[in-house]
Design a protein around this motif. Structure first.
Motif, PDB file in Angstrom:
ATOM      1  N   MET A   1      -5.543   4.881   7.416  1.00 43.45           N
ATOM      2  CA  MET A   1      -6.145   3.901   6.289  1.00 43.45           C
ATOM      3  C   MET A   1      -6.393   2.047   6.877  1.00 43.45           C
ATOM      4  O   MET A   1      -7.137   1.504   6.210  1.00 43.45           O
TER       5      MET A   1
ATOM      6  N   VAL B   1       1.202  -0.900  -0.139  1.00 43.03           N
ATOM      7  CA  VAL B   1       0.095   0.521   0.356  1.00 43.03           C
ATOM      8  C   VAL B   1       0.842   1.382  -0.180  1.00 43.03           C
ATOM      9  O   VAL B   1       2.010   1.165   0.664  1.00 43.03           O
TER      10      VAL B   1
ATOM     11  N   GLU C   1      -1.421   5.918   3.192  1.00 39.43           N
ATOM     12  CA  GLU C   1      -2.339   5.819   3.885  1.00 39.43           C
ATOM     13  C   GLU C   1      -1.641   4.633   5.371  1.00 39.43           C
ATOM     14  O   GLU C   1      -3.009   5.047   6.202  1.00 39.43           O
TER      15      GLU C   1
END
Length: 142
Positions: free
Chosen positions: A131, A122, A126
């Motif tokens: 997240m 990712v 993030e």
């Protein structure tokens, strides 16, 4: 800063490591059984080319038993020699002052090369924004 680190990484280690992952993907894809391993190898090849600004985290949709079986098979088929490549390039990078942060990143990636199943890549932003769950991450700074 991450772009500068990625460019230096690409020139000094990223291309060679990505070629190792691509070779592993080709060898694993020769058989139908090796296709999931080839797919994982291609993901790691992209990660090895441009690691800074991205993180390797536990996958939210992982299946524990399948991940363990996949990681054991991966370790035997390709993981140990890909991790060895990361260790060798990490030691070489640490021989220079400029290469020390890159060598440390290389050592972190060696762990990912050993057991990649059950993890996903990712963007680090993030991870920083909350997240993505931060347990068991291998993150490289933005």
């Amino acid at each position: 800063m991450k772009t500068l680190l990625n460019v230096i990484w690409l020139v000094l280690a990223g291309v060679w490591l990505a070629l190792g992952y691509l070779l592993a993907a080709v060898l694993l894809a020769i058989t139908i059984i090796g296709l999931p391993f080839a797919k994982q190898s291609l993901k790691l090849a992209r990660y090895a080319l441009w690691p800074f600004g991205r993180a390797l985290v536990q996958s939210p949709t992982r299946h524990e038993t399948l991940s363990v079986i996949g990681n054991v098979l991966w370790f035997v088929l390709a993981g140990w020699w890909l991790a060895l490549g990361h260790i060798v390039t990490g030691v070489a990078l640490c021989l220079t002052i400029i290469g020390i942060p890159l060598g440390i990143a290389d050592f972190k990636m060696a762990g990912a090369a050993l057991v990649p199943f059950g993890r996903t890549i990712v963007p680090a932003r993030e991870l920083n924004a909350g997240m993505v769950a931060a347990d068991s991450t291998i993150a490289f700074p933005d």
